[in-house]
Design a protein around this motif. Structure first.
Motif, PDB file in Angstrom:
ATOM      1  N   SER A   1       0.866  -1.183   0.000  1.00 43.15           N
ATOM      2  CA  SER A   1       0.000   0.000   0.000  1.00 43.15           C
ATOM      3  C   SER A   1       0.901   1.232   0.000  1.00 43.15           C
ATOM      4  CB  SER A   1      -0.877   0.005   1.247  1.00 43.15           C
ATOM      5  OG  SER A   1      -0.055   0.212   2.399  1.00 43.15           O
ATOM      6  N   GLY A   2       0.332   2.391  -0.191  1.00 45.91           N
ATOM      7  CA  GLY A   2       1.117   3.620  -0.146  1.00 45.91           C
ATOM      8  C   GLY A   2       1.832   3.784   1.180  1.00 45.91           C
ATOM      9  N   TRP A   3       1.125   3.535   2.281  1.00 46.41           N
ATOM     10  CA  TRP A   3       1.740   3.650   3.601  1.00 46.41           C
ATOM     11  C   TRP A   3       2.799   2.565   3.792  1.00 46.41           C
ATOM     12  CZ3 TRP A   3       3.238   6.945   6.722  1.00 46.41           C
ATOM     13  CH2 TRP A   3       3.540   6.681   8.060  1.00 46.41           C
ATOM     14  N   GLY A   4       2.521   1.370   3.298  1.00 46.82           N
ATOM     15  CA  GLY A   4       3.506   0.288   3.359  1.00 46.82           C
ATOM     16  C   GLY A   4       4.761   0.633   2.572  1.00 46.82           C
ATOM     17  N   PHE A   5       4.581   1.312   1.461  1.00 48.42           N
ATOM     18  CA  PHE A   5       5.696   1.773   0.638  1.00 48.42           C
ATOM     19  C   PHE A   5       6.593   2.709   1.446  1.00 48.42           C
ATOM     20  CE2 PHE A   5       7.432   4.978  -2.298  1.00 48.42           C
ATOM     21  CZ  PHE A   5       7.979   4.199  -3.299  1.00 48.42           C
ATOM     22  N   VAL A   6       5.984   3.668   2.137  1.00 49.73           N
ATOM     23  CA  VAL A   6       6.742   4.625   2.947  1.00 49.73           C
ATOM     24  C   VAL A   6       7.445   3.899   4.093  1.00 49.73           C
ATOM     25  CG1 VAL A   6       6.550   6.623   4.499  1.00 49.73           C
ATOM     26  CG2 VAL A   6       5.306   6.607   2.315  1.00 49.73           C
ATOM     27  N   LYS A   7       6.738   2.993   4.774  1.00 49.22           N
ATOM     28  CA  LYS A   7       7.345   2.265   5.895  1.00 49.22           C
ATOM     29  C   LYS A   7       8.519   1.408   5.425  1.00 49.22           C
ATOM     30  CE  LYS A   7       3.683   0.307   7.677  1.00 49.22           C
ATOM     31  NZ  LYS A   7       2.746  -0.378   8.582  1.00 49.22           N
TER      32      LYS A   7
END
Length: 146
Positions: free
Chosen positions: A83-89
């Motif tokens: 996900s987008g947030w997973g990408f950042v993490k």
């Protein structure tokens, strides 16, 4: 009447295009050095290369400056996109940065990438990826039809 015309401005070279991209990211991300901007561009594009597949990946690489395209293409896409947030993490973990700094870095780079890619390709890229990427590319996150 003049016998000769002044030479036309030279077409930008691939290196000049990459330098311009770095300067834009440096300015928009408020990075103090060109080197820091380049490190951020490399990290974000390599992370995107692990997520993006198919025609959109090929088309984006063709539109990016050669060095930037190399960062994107150097990575093998993951079997399961984040996900987008997973990408950042994931990027924060790999780079050792904080989540807030990594979110800033991601938006600084992907906002510039979106302008280079153009509206149509950016829309197709966002449509291919899981929820959360629109904001990273500087766009509103619209709900997908059920």
């Amino acid at each position: 009447m003049t016998l000769f015309s002044p030479p036309a401005a030279p077409a930008p070279t691939a290196t000049a295009a990459f330098e311009q991209m770095l300067e834009t990211v440096r300015y928009e991300g408020a990075y103090p050095t060109r080197r820091q901007a380049q490190d951020v561009v490399r990290g974000v594009l390599e992370a995107l290369g692990r997520q993006l597949t198919g025609d959109e990946r090929v088309e984006l690489a063709a539109r990016l400056p050669r060095e930037a395209a190399g960062f994107l293409a150097s990575q093998i896409p993951a079997g399961r996109p984040l996900s987008g947030w997973g990408f950042v993490k994931d990027l924060a973990q790999r780079s050792g940065g904080t989540l807030a700094t990594t979110r800033w870095d991601t938006g600084s780079v992907l906002g510039v990438v979106a302008r280079i890619a153009g509206d149509d390709l950016t829309t197709r890229i966002i449509s291919q990826l899981p929820d959360g990427y629109a904001l990273l590319f500087g766009r509103a996150q619209l709900l997908r039809a059920a």
